[in-house]
Design a protein around this motif. Structure first.
Motif, short mmCIF file in Angstrom:
data_model
loop_
_atom_site.label_atom_id
_atom_site.label_comp_id
_atom_site.label_asym_id
_atom_site.label_seq_id
_atom_site.Cartn_x
_atom_site.Cartn_y
_atom_site.Cartn_z
N ASP A 1 0.83 -1.21 0.00
CA ASP A 1 0.00 0.00 0.00
C ASP A 1 0.86 1.26 0.00
N ARG A 2 1.89 1.27 0.83
CA ARG A 2 2.75 2.46 0.90
C ARG A 2 3.52 2.69 -0.39
N VAL A 3 3.94 1.62 -1.04
CA VAL A 3 4.62 1.76 -2.32
C VAL A 3 3.66 2.31 -3.37
N LEU A 4 2.43 1.81 -3.39
CA LEU A 4 1.45 2.30 -4.36
C LEU A 4 1.12 3.77 -4.13
N ASN B 1 1.88 6.87 -6.66
CA ASN B 1 0.65 7.49 -7.17
C ASN B 1 -0.02 6.58 -8.19
N ASP B 2 -0.12 5.30 -7.86
CA ASP B 2 -0.66 4.32 -8.79
C ASP B 2 -1.60 3.37 -8.04
N ASN B 3 -2.39 2.61 -8.80
CA ASN B 3 -3.32 1.65 -8.21
C ASN B 3 -2.86 0.21 -8.37
N THR B 4 -1.92 -0.01 -9.28
CA THR B 4 -1.41 -1.36 -9.52
C THR B 4 0.11 -1.34 -9.49
N LEU C 1 15.18 3.35 -7.11
CA LEU C 1 14.68 2.30 -8.00
C LEU C 1 13.20 2.50 -8.33
N LEU C 2 12.44 3.03 -7.37
CA LEU C 2 11.01 3.24 -7.57
C LEU C 2 10.70 4.52 -8.35
N ALA C 3 11.59 5.50 -8.26
CA ALA C 3 11.33 6.83 -8.84
C ALA C 3 10.92 6.80 -10.31
N PRO C 4 11.55 6.02 -11.17
CA PRO C 4 11.12 6.04 -12.58
C PRO C 4 9.69 5.54 -12.80
N TYR C 5 9.13 4.83 -11.84
CA TYR C 5 7.77 4.29 -11.96
C TYR C 5 6.73 5.20 -11.33
#
Length: 125
Positions: free
Chosen positions: A36-39, A43-46, A113-117
């Protein structure tokens, strides 16, 4: 692919990374909380399947951090006892770690690592 399948894969990866992680409610809670925190961060739902191993490394890190702070014990600690009502409340160090940690600390190096997504959050009037 269902959310349940994705959660199962993340849990499996996390257990491979940290052999002290056991199946159970605590692993379920931590996996869902981190997911949940990663999503929210993205700013995404999946969650893209490419990120599952990164999320598993974060889950493993949460367990490792809480193990260090509890001298290797993931057991529940008694947080309060009420005598007449005979109530005992337990606290779990893993859950309290998640509650008190901000995203930057929780992701501990995985932010890059998460920033580009990450999706841009655009507000329109």
């Amino acid at each position: 692919m269902t959310d349940s399948e994705q959660e199962t894969r993340i849990k499996t990866y996390a257990k491979l990374l940290n052999n002290r992680i056991e199946d159970g409610e605590l692993l379920d809670f931590v996996t869902l909380e981190v997911l949940d925190r990663v999503l929210v961060y993205l700013n995404d739902n999946t969650l893209d399947q490419k990120l599952e191993r990164i999320v598993a490394r974060i889950v493993s890190g949460v367990f490792a951090e809480s193990q260090e702070s509890s001298d290797g014990e993931l057991s529940r600690n008694i947080s309060s006892i009420s005598d007449n009502g005979q109530t005992i409340s337990y606290s779990e160090k893993v859950k309290s770690y998640l509650v008190s940690t901000d995203d930057e600390e929780l992701f501990s190096g995985f932010s890059k690592l998460l920033a580009p997504y990450r999706r841009v959050n655009v507000a329109s009037e």
